[in-house]
Design a protein around this motif. Sequence first.
Motif, PDB file in Angstrom:
ATOM      1  N   MET A 168       0.827  -1.204   0.000  1.00 25.66           N
ATOM      2  CA  MET A 168       0.000   0.000   0.000  1.00 25.66           C
ATOM      3  C   MET A 168       0.861   1.252   0.000  1.00 25.66           C
ATOM      4  O   MET A 168       1.787   1.388   0.771  1.00 25.66           O
ATOM      5  N   TYR A 170      -0.287   5.296  -4.349  1.00 21.12           N
ATOM      6  CA  TYR A 170      -0.856   4.890  -5.626  1.00 21.12           C
ATOM      7  C   TYR A 170      -1.887   3.784  -5.479  1.00 21.12           C
ATOM      8  O   TYR A 170      -2.534   3.422  -6.440  1.00 21.12           O
ATOM      9  N   GLY A 171      -1.992   3.212  -4.273  1.00 23.44           N
ATOM     10  CA  GLY A 171      -3.017   2.206  -4.086  1.00 23.44           C
ATOM     11  C   GLY A 171      -2.582   1.060  -3.209  1.00 23.44           C
ATOM     12  O   GLY A 171      -1.512   1.074  -2.585  1.00 23.44           O
ATOM     13  N   THR A 172      -3.432   0.059  -3.159  1.00 19.63           N
ATOM     14  CA  THR A 172      -3.260  -1.086  -2.287  1.00 19.63           C
ATOM     15  C   THR A 172      -3.440  -2.324  -3.143  1.00 19.63           C
ATOM     16  O   THR A 172      -4.312  -2.344  -4.008  1.00 19.63           O
ATOM     17  N   THR A 173      -2.586  -3.277  -2.949  1.00 21.17           N
ATOM     18  CA  THR A 173      -2.775  -4.537  -3.663  1.00 21.17           C
ATOM     19  C   THR A 173      -2.672  -5.689  -2.677  1.00 21.17           C
ATOM     20  O   THR A 173      -1.782  -5.692  -1.819  1.00 21.17           O
ATOM     21  N   MET A 195     -12.494  -1.778  -4.357  1.00 19.25           N
ATOM     22  CA  MET A 195     -11.083  -1.470  -4.577  1.00 19.25           C
ATOM     23  C   MET A 195     -10.783  -1.484  -6.064  1.00 19.25           C
ATOM     24  O   MET A 195     -11.251  -2.361  -6.785  1.00 19.25           O
ATOM     25  N   THR A 196      -9.939  -0.557  -6.516  1.00 22.75           N
ATOM     26  CA  THR A 196      -9.581  -0.558  -7.937  1.00 22.75           C
ATOM     27  C   THR A 196      -8.793  -1.823  -8.286  1.00 22.75           C
ATOM     28  O   THR A 196      -8.793  -2.262  -9.425  1.00 22.75           O
ATOM     29  N   THR A 197      -8.099  -2.374  -7.299  1.00 25.35           N
ATOM     30  CA  THR A 197      -7.342  -3.602  -7.551  1.00 25.35           C
ATOM     31  C   THR A 197      -8.087  -4.812  -6.982  1.00 25.35           C
ATOM     32  O   THR A 197      -7.488  -5.855  -6.719  1.00 25.35           O
TER      33      THR A 197
END
Lengths: 518, 518
Positions: free
Chosen positions: A1, A4-7, A44-46
């Motif tokens: 995280m 730019y985001g979380t994966t 979530m985007t991912t």
Amino acid sequence: MDAYGTTQCIVNGDTNLPDIPLETTVKIEGTVALRPKSMINTNMTTGEIEVVINDLQILNTASNLPFHLRDYQKPKEQLRLQHRYIDLRFPDMQNNLRQRSTMLHNMRRFLVEKHKFVEVETPTLFCRTPGGAREFVVPTHHAGLFYSLVQSPQQFKQMLMAGGIDRYFQVARCYRDESTRPDRQPEFTQLDIELSFTNLDGVLSLIEQLLYTTFIQDIPKPPFKRITYKYALENYGTDKPNLTYDLKFKTIKHLFCDKLNDSNFGAYVLPYPNELGKLTTKYKEKIRELIKKYKTKVVLYENISKELSVELFNKIQDTIGERNSCIVSLGDNENACLCLGEIRGFIATLLLSKNLLKINNAMVPLWVIDFPLFVKGENGLETCHHPFTAPHPEDIHLLQSDPLKVRSLAYDLVLNGNEVGGGSVRVHNAELQEKLLKMLNIDNTKLLHFLNALRSGCPPHAGIALGIDRLVSIACNAESIREVIAFPKSHEGKDPLSGAPNFINEDDKKYYHIVTVD
Amino acid sequence: MDAYGTTQCIVNGDTNLPDIPLETTVKIEGTVALRPKSMINTNMTTGEIEVVINDLQILNTASNLPFHLRDYQKPKEQLRLQHRYIDLRFPDMQNNLRQRSTMLHNMRRFLVEKHKFVEVETPTLFCRTPGGAREFVVPTHHAGLFYSLVQSPQQFKQMLMAGGIDRYFQVARCYRDESTRPDRQPEFTQLDIELSFTNLDGVLSLIEQLLYTTFIQDIPKPPFKRITYKYALENYGTDKPNLTYDLKFKTIKHLFCDKLNDSNFGAYVLPYPNELGKLTTKYKEKIRELIKKYKTKVVLYENISKELSVELFNKIQDTIGERNSCIVSLGDNENACLCLGEIRGFIATLLLSKNLLKINNAMVPLWVIDFPLFVKGENGLETCHHPFTAPHPEDIHLLQSDPLKVRSLAYDLVLNGNEVGGGSVRVHNAELQEKLLKMLNIDNTKLLHFLNALRSGCPPHAGIALGIDRLVSIACNAESIREVIAFPKSHEGKDPLSGAPNFINEDDKKYYHIVTVD
């Protein structure tokens, strides 16, 4: 995280992972795979994928964190500032700093690319500005000689106008030693703009376009509303009214027949919906304090008949309408306004919290113009804006006879009750400037370089400075300017990270020819 | 005439013009007309037209100008700086400031738009940096407590890396109290860059692209040349060689059989064309001074046979070739190089002035890498770059046993003999950082906040700072950085405009709890 985001990363059943503390930085090599349908997270985007870890390397282990990065358990500000390097990882702090960068970059693009402005860096180590705010001093190796840290690039930008840099701007660091004022920083940033061969309308429309183009929230299409200082005072009791809601005074001076000829007397009423009911003791106490501060008479709705008269109550009720209560403020016109203006502030908060007042717009920018050129100070005339502000051409004949009546060509930009910018058309004539300095009792000899710059054929010019910390904090809906500054000072100008200011060693004192005393 | 051009204005025969001093600002209304054919000036963009004046208004009369704005009679720098608001009207000053703005704007666009960097403003009022240059101090209202003005945002940018701002930059104002060094300013500007999850190659190629994209003169296509510190020293006698021309040492240590095993001994020869002839007394005097400074033995071409031996002379002549003369430098390896490096400087100037050396390229950028991590100081080890620089991974085993042999991951960007930037891969491991601070005798307790930031899981990171004043002055072919700064200080940090630094009043001293002493 990260920003730019979380994966989501998962470990295969047979892989052994070391024990990794939260906030540790790791390097992961793996295979991106679709999540099982039941595990898809559409929030979530991912959310549709995950990474199956093949190799994991610890780059830096986090240890002994003073708090967790969980929004629902955000620590107190003091602790956050003390460990700002962790605090900055909160999504809102990431957002604030990144939005600040974006806004400033877009402002630069607007000014440079669209309007051919030139960014010029001006010094911060300079001489004392006569008649301004308290400036930090910086000792030098030359015994007794000090620089002052500039409170704004005002003199420099005007000298740039004399120097033919006809469209100047700078994202300028400024300094003021006002450690006792809350929500102020000893250093702050302003977007500083000055241009030649322009006038009040020229600056205002440039700034309107600038904000309309670069503000990260919706803002009304220009032109912005303009009101005079007098109108602001007599309708909202402040020179920076919040107009996101409708709440306005009415004058009732005409009801006081015996005072009609007293130009200093003012009588105003602030109407508000009956449903608010009576004020609590807490607010009545506040009003008592304001009465002391402003030396005015304030009468609550329920006391009007008693304290004034039944006849007056009826006339006031006619003025404000059946469905409204009100608060009355009487006395010296300016003080009556300012006092009722502060009351307007908390009445609005109460009404908003009870849904008795509606927000018209999220962002309401407006210009306040026609400020007085001078105000009465303890030792004679003082400037209302700064000593380089041009008098209003319509009032220039009053300069000798009635200086307090002279309006200036100054303007303030107000956004939701905050002054986010201010500027003026400047004096470009050296003789007029000298006259004004003399009226203000400011020593000309400290400004010879500046007066000579005007005398060198300096073109007419005007400018403005926008307070970037405040502007960005409003744009980001932040509660304080400290939320949009990477490393702010806390109250009293202390740096919670390093503990600055600090004691210095004797060598330094000797080098700078100073001795410290209590 | 202004920065945008010059237009000829003419008066009709029967119009009377007032007497207008040069440099007066006027407003002209008129009719654009073609010039008579015989009057067309093809050297001017506006040379085909003229404006026939219908109305002329004087906006501000210029009076008592201290000098004329004629390039062929440019006044001395002191007078120019004292009246900078006029001096800025010279076309080259207009060009320099406007080019500076353009270059910085393009650098911002490159970083923000192309590489997703975030510009973050960091404080300038901070605590003292242990082990750095002399920092200005700023007294506060709290008796005995002072801020220091930052010499660079180094600590802040590394804390931003810990804080998840993984691509940071700032056009940062920095302060150093080095009033005695010529061509330095007490405040200066650096383009400060730091990024996470990168390495030396990552930073170097980013900066190469940045310069290639934004430099206003032609610059070679990346990658730029890279040489090691050792190579730079032993071939050019400096860590910032000017490679716009070919002039290089050769080692002749192999000719000194008895010294072959002395690793401290160095012997170098600087070959140059015979046509230069013998050095004048002036340069021989210079060399004598250098011999004193570096405690080396320097032998001129004509003295080699006598001072060394005929045999050695012949061998040296074989090495440098028939058509060359040379100067020999012997002694402690580093000093022999540095001494000959300074000689190389003025030999090159002499050769260039006589067309005996040719300029290869107008702009030659290069990287110097593999600096030593430490240098020997008076009180033990000192840092060669700054204390946060990472050791070279190949040398880390020597840290205890032979620290002076350890190379660092620092890099300098050199342009035409000027250091225009420097940076390094940083230490991101708190234990290693503590160890290095201890080796450098730097008090850890002053850097607890910084060490805690590393300990919070700070990612690996590296960065650089480019000296904007120097870079722009090279780009603009300016003779000094003062030519690309709007309001520079003169020698000793004095502001020729306002006379700052100044005496301050007793109230200020009392407020800041200081007394000045001689």
